[in-house]
Design an enzyme around this catalytic site. Structure first.
Site, PDB file in Angstrom:
ATOM      1  N   GLY A  14      48.113  48.380  26.911  1.00 20.22           N
ATOM      2  CA  GLY A  14      48.495  48.326  28.249  1.00 20.22           C
ATOM      3  C   GLY A  14      49.891  47.973  28.210  1.00 20.22           C
ATOM      4  CB  ALA A  16      50.914  42.708  28.501  1.00 21.50           C
ATOM      5  CB  SER A  42      45.731  50.750  29.168  1.00 23.77           C
ATOM      6  OG  SER A  42      45.863  51.004  27.818  1.00 23.77           O
ATOM      7  CG  HIS A  43      42.222  48.287  34.336  1.00 23.03           C
ATOM      8  ND1 HIS A  43      41.817  49.299  35.010  1.00 23.03           N
ATOM      9  CD2 HIS A  43      42.291  47.233  35.256  1.00 23.03           C
ATOM     10  CE1 HIS A  43      41.226  48.953  36.263  1.00 23.03           C
ATOM     11  NE2 HIS A  43      41.513  47.600  36.430  1.00 23.03           N
ATOM     12  CG  PHE A 141      52.545  42.859  47.765  1.00 24.66           C
ATOM     13  CD1 PHE A 141      52.718  44.278  48.070  1.00 24.66           C
ATOM     14  CD2 PHE A 141      51.450  42.613  46.531  1.00 24.66           C
ATOM     15  CE1 PHE A 141      52.245  45.346  47.555  1.00 24.66           C
ATOM     16  CE2 PHE A 141      50.704  43.872  46.156  1.00 24.66           C
ATOM     17  CZ  PHE A 141      51.292  45.182  46.315  1.00 24.66           C
ATOM     18  CD  GLN A 256      44.086  37.748  42.675  1.00 24.42           C
ATOM     19  OE1 GLN A 256      44.717  38.734  42.240  1.00 24.42           O
ATOM     20  NE2 GLN A 256      44.912  36.837  43.190  1.00 24.42           N
ATOM     21  CG  HIS A 258      42.042  42.921  45.617  1.00 23.22           C
ATOM     22  ND1 HIS A 258      42.106  43.387  46.995  1.00 23.22           N
ATOM     23  CD2 HIS A 258      43.495  43.026  45.215  1.00 23.22           C
ATOM     24  CE1 HIS A 258      43.397  43.955  47.160  1.00 23.22           C
ATOM     25  NE2 HIS A 258      43.896  43.673  46.231  1.00 23.22           N
ATOM     26  CG  LEU A 268      42.877  47.769  43.669  1.00 20.33           C
ATOM     27  CD1 LEU A 268      42.841  46.408  44.563  1.00 20.33           C
ATOM     28  CD2 LEU A 268      44.114  47.583  42.831  1.00 20.33           C
ATOM     29  CD  GLU A 271      48.543  41.153  48.393  1.00 22.16           C
ATOM     30  OE1 GLU A 271      47.389  41.029  47.547  1.00 22.16           O
ATOM     31  OE2 GLU A 271      49.339  40.618  48.681  1.00 22.16           O
ATOM     32  NE  ARG A 302      46.097  40.459  45.633  1.00 20.89           N
ATOM     33  CZ  ARG A 302      46.474  41.396  44.572  1.00 20.89           C
ATOM     34  NH1 ARG A 302      46.141  41.093  43.337  1.00 20.89           N
ATOM     35  NH2 ARG A 302      47.276  42.326  44.670  1.00 20.89           N
ATOM     36  CG  HIS A 370      41.835  42.611  41.536  1.00 18.52           C
ATOM     37  ND1 HIS A 370      41.811  43.642  41.328  1.00 18.52           N
ATOM     38  CD2 HIS A 370      43.287  42.211  41.748  1.00 18.52           C
ATOM     39  CE1 HIS A 370      43.051  44.271  41.084  1.00 18.52           C
ATOM     40  NE2 HIS A 370      43.966  43.321  41.508  1.00 18.52           N
ATOM     41  CD  GLU A 395      43.702  40.717  34.108  1.00 21.67           C
ATOM     42  OE1 GLU A 395      44.051  41.828  34.125  1.00 21.67           O
ATOM     43  OE2 GLU A 395      42.805  40.604  34.672  1.00 21.67           O
ATOM     44  NE  ARG A 406      47.192  39.126  39.441  1.00 26.73           N
ATOM     45  CZ  ARG A 406      47.549  40.168  40.140  1.00 26.73           C
ATOM     46  NH1 ARG A 406      48.451  40.398  40.931  1.00 26.73           N
ATOM     47  NH2 ARG A 406      46.124  40.916  40.558  1.00 26.73           N
TER      48      ARG A 406
END
Lengths: 654, 259
Positions: A14, A16, A42-43, A141, A256, A258, A268, A271, A302, A370, A395, A406
């Site tokens: 992903g 990162a 990747s997510h 946000f 978390q 969401h 999802l 936001e 959140r 989430h 993550e 977060r």
């Protein structure tokens, strides 16, 4: 035996992992990146609404500054974050976002002149300055003092991932997709790579490396289908780190939820919908967030919005449906044009999965798992506690800039900021290290993996691994959710422990040669059960409410006892987790009110100077390895005082 | 919007005919296997296939990740047409649903195909990244860009590399080296981006040949099946115009010399 070597092994493709890999390739190191799926799948690609960076480009962002971003992040974390890490993050985010522009991300840009927005229920015309024309635009946000989220429609993660992966291809970095790291190779406190299983052929192998980086994302799928997460977010990286017995996981109870997961699929809904003016409605059509949070309304953090939503449902103001009670997200007033441009992906999701047109119809939503604030505990340079040469980023890591909540848009930002920053430290480490691994060590871990597989294939009778997964997911969803209490958490721990005990007796029904999807999942289920247990146990022990961890039986944030981070190790002797706690880090901004989410807190008893003085020794005793830069080198002590007037107006008024 | 909300056909028994072949069992011939499931509200092929694997045949191979139509993992033939399985509601299909792997891509097993290798090869071939004009300067503000242009670039950027356009392309099915609509869209996206410093001759090198824009026979199956509804026809026309312009340019210059 398939044994290969590389300088830097990155597990996870992903944002990162890829950004970290790029930093190492640019340093001239040989990099190998392993990914469960082709990296572009990747997510990270599913992140929608934006990436926070204090550029201050549009009218509603004027006066923004990394210090304000730092303040919002620490308040959002409910003071659970490491403030030095939050500072590093806030300072480097603007550079990271501009670097992405350089790599081709089609950021939405400032349009000068009159623009129409929806702010706190009002239609507002704002005049953006000519001098800012064409700079990167921001949207609002939750939990931020300024508009700060940089975005590309509602496909921000996709755009970022494609740009970063383009750089991976340009640099010719070795990427192996459809491969899973099933254990870490380690010996005498040093990590030397990983044992892998090919998801095309089922073949085992090992990669030996000077430095190993885990970037496998979150563990949301321990909640089964009650998550926004992709099917691949099963916490495999956290599991293999935990299995070593040396590396602790941090704050795994900090999960978390969401506010706006689509009902019933759990997909999802960004936001950014609320940021761009969307309302939450109960069954009477009331905007309950105006009543619950008069100041921030739909744009509190959140954790706070999710709690108010669950309260509406608990008090009978949810909307009944076959899939359970839900609330509504109302985007109708925002208009079709805006929905089909700035929130295009949301418009498509509503159409494709629910057959609704959000320009004309309400969107059914409910809070859902989430994001994993917790993860592999690392120092500020990304080095894992307890195992030299092992790093974690994104993550998968508990770096820890998010603490107990977060902020939206801070995770995409973390992936690239931490990827750059930690990547540099990995490169420095690997550049000086030699590959002194004993191949016998790798062979012994490979043999262990082989034995595990043979064990699964040998058992013919027992419960299904999918039934075990579902049982754990039900427990977590019902007892380790938005609201928690001691009795239920205690039951949850017992139930999960019992399910974990069943894993050893579970049996596969498939003996298919090749990758064998059932075997594939079987190799993950034990780790997932352990993560679930640690999540529930951390939540049980933490007798306070902080951020997303909300205890009905302990509603106050307790800075006198719980201004700390939970660390969980796996004990192979007892077959159970063992917990300990460490200070959150150096405190610059003293614990106080967040400015939203009306909750009381108990003051810390220790003076801040004494708390800060004890941090380094306490971390060392928990296995933190020395950093190249001294502790606190990145702090900008007291800088926040110049920005205090930007805090939410009701700050301190409760 | 007269789309089905997923509820009206609940109560049906669905019959899935699924292609089965495991390359690690070469002695077992490729075959179609039938499974039956009770339909549930809002059932997608993601839900159905997982139910089949967990309750009927644990060896069944398929790929999903995001299950929200953004990762591009789950392209397959649904009743012969390439599409994303995760966003296909069973309520929009008849009781008998035929599922087969995407053609063109190497089969991994059953419904799972290797799109990753194909797309990395495509990105390498079209050099699908920004060819920077100058190195990144961390201290400088970002270069400005008109928002209209940024949105136009985003339009092409939305491709998720699911492979449906490749599987639905008559040329890609017979020519291994054709970059297909996904490849041409990627080129058009970078060509439209002023941050990319490639000049016309470099672009010509990449696309003005049979592997690129002149390989297309204009059947436009790609646009019909694209799950992201990308304007592939427009992108293709844009590239062809640019390429033909480039082809004509030297001739015109030569003509002018004679005059």
């Amino acid at each position: 035996m398939d044994l290969r070597t590389t300088d830097v092994l990155v597990i996870g493709g992903g944002l990162a992992g890829e950004r970290c890999a790029i930093e190492n390739a640019l340093a001239g190191l040989d990099v190998t990146l392993l990914s469960l799926v082709p990296p572009r799948r990747s997510h990270s690609c599913a992140a929608q609404g934006g990436m926070q960076a204090a550029l201050g480009n549009c009218l509603k962002a004027e006066g923004d500054d990394p210090t304000l971003h730092f303040l919002d992040t620490v308040r959002g974390s409910d003071w659970g974050a490491d403030q030095e890490v939050a500072r590093i993050f806030a300072e480097e985010a603007p550079v990271a976002v501009r670097e992405l522009a350089h790599w081709g991300v089609p950021w939405t840009r400032v349009r000068p002149g009159k623009n129409t927005y929806f702010i706190k229920g009002q239609r507002v015309d704002l005049e953006d300055r000519e001098e800012n024309a064409g700079l990167i635009m921001h949207r609002d946000f939750g939990g931020t003092a300024k508009w700060r989220a940089c975005y590309a429609s509602a496909g921000t993660g996709h755009a970022l991932l494609y740009a970063v992966d383009g750089e991976i291809v340009r640099l010719g970095i070795r990427v192996i997709d459809r491969i899973e790291a099933v254990s870490l190779v380690h010996d005498a406190g040093r990590c030397w790579g990983a044992v892998t299983r090919c998801l095309r052929t089922g073949q085992l192998g090992a990669w030996l490396a000077k430095a190993t980086v885990i970037a496998t994302g979150g563990y949301g799928r321990i909640y089964g289908r009650y998550t926004t997460n992709a099917t691949i977010n099963e916490g495999t990286g956290a599991s293999i780190a935990l299995e070593t017995g040396e590396v602790p996981l941090g704050n795994m109870e900090a999960v978390q939820f969401h506010p706006t997961g689509l009902v019933p699929s759990g997909i999802l809904i960004t936001e950014g919908c609320r940021g761009d003016g969307g309302y939450l409605l109960n069954d009477e059509g009331e905007r309950f967030m105006v009543r619950a949070e008069p100041e921030k309304q739909e744009l509190a953090s959140r954790d706070v919005v999710s709690r108010h939503m669950m309260n509406e449902i608990r008090e009978g103001r949810g909307v009944d449906s076959p899939a359970g009670a839900h609330l509504w997200l109302d985007m109708r007033h925002v208009g079709e044009h805006h929905l089909r441009t700035k929130l295009r992906e949301i418009w498509e999701i509503c159409r494709d999965f629910n057959g609704i047109d959000p320009a004309r119809e309400l969107i059914p939503v409910r809070p859902i798992q989430h994001y994993s604030m917790g993860g592999i505990r690392v120092n500020k340079e990304g080095q894992a506690y307890g195992l030299a040469g092992l790093f974690a980023v994104g993550e998968a890591a508990c770096w820890d800039m998010h603490g107990f909540n977060r902020l939206g848009g801070n995770s995409l930002a973390e992936t690239v900021v931490a990827g750059r920053f930690i990547g540099r430290h990995v490169a420095e480490f690997a550049g000086k290290a030699s590959l002194a691994a004993d191949t016998a060590v790798a062979e012994s871990f490979l043999a262990d993996a082989q034995r595990r597989i043979e064990g699964w294939l040998a058992r013919t009778d027992g419960p299904s691994i999918y039934a075990i997964r579902d049982s754990i997911a039900e427990t977590l969803n019902h007892k380790v959710g938005v609201f928690r209490n001691g009795d239920e958490l205690e039951q949850a721990c017992k139930e999960i422990e019992a399910q974990l005990a069943r894993v050893d007796g579970a049996a596969l029904r498939s003996r298919a040669p090749g990758m064998n999807p059932e075997l594939c999942f079987a190799l993950r289920i034990e780790g997932m059960a352990r993560l679930a247990w640690i999540t529930a146990l951390g939540a049980l022990e933490r007798t306070e409410s902080r951020g997303a961890h909300s205890r009905l039986d302990h509603p106050e944030r307790d800075d006198s006892r719980w201004l700390n981070r939970t660390l969980a190790r796996w004990s192979h002797e007892t077959g159970a987790p063992s917990l300990s706690w460490e200070p959150v880090g150096l405190l610059d901004l003293p614990p106080g009110d967040r400015g939203y989410g009306k909750s009381k807190h108990l003051e810390m008893q220790t003076p801040i100077e004494a708390y800060n003085h004890a941090v380094e020794a306490a971390w060392r005793s928990e296995g933190a390895l020395p950093t190249q830069e001294p502790l606190g080198a990145r702090m900008q002590w007291g800088a926040w005082q110049d920005f205090e007037h930007h805090a939410s107006p009701e700050h301190g008024s409760e | 919007m007269a789309r089905n909300n997923g509820n009206s056909d609940a109560g049906r028994t669905l019959r899935f005919e699924i292609f089965r072949f495991n390359p690690h069992e070469p002695d077992v011939e490729p075959r179609m296997q039938t499974f039956e499931l009770e339909e549930t509200p809002f059932m997608t092929l993601f839900v159905a296939l997982n139910q089949i694997r967990e309750e009927h045949d644990p060896s069944l191979q398929f790929d999903f990740a995001c299950r929200s139509a953004v990762c591009g993992s789950c392209g397959m033939l649904v009743n012969g047409r390439p599409t994303l399985a995760c966003k296909t509601l069973t309520s929009e299909l008849s009781e008998t649903i035929r599922l087969q792997p995407l053609p063109v891509f190497k089969l991994i097993g059953d419904l799972s195909v290797d799109t990753g290798t194909w797309f990395r090869g495509m990105v390498e071939k079209v050099r699908g990244w920004i060819h920077e004009r100058a190195p990144f300067d961390p201290a400088a503000p970002e270069d400005r860009m008109d928002d209209e242009l940024s949105q136009a670039i985003y339009e092409g950027e939305r491709c998720i590399e699911c492979g449906c356009c490749i599987a639905g392309c008559g040329v890609a099915n017979v020519r291994e080296d054709f970059v297909g609509a996904a490849g041409l869209n990627r080129v058009a996206r970078f060509m439209a981006d002023p941050r990319d410093g490639r000049d016309t001759a470099e672009w010509f090198e990449v696309v003005s040949n049979d592997q690129g824009v002149f390989g297309c026979l204009g059947l436009m199956g790609c646009q019909d099946v694209c799950p992201k509804e990308l304007p592939l026809l427009e992108q293709y026309a844009y590239l062809r115009r640019k390429s033909l312009g480039q082809l004509r340019a030297p001739a015109r210059e030569a003509g002018e010399d004679v005059a």
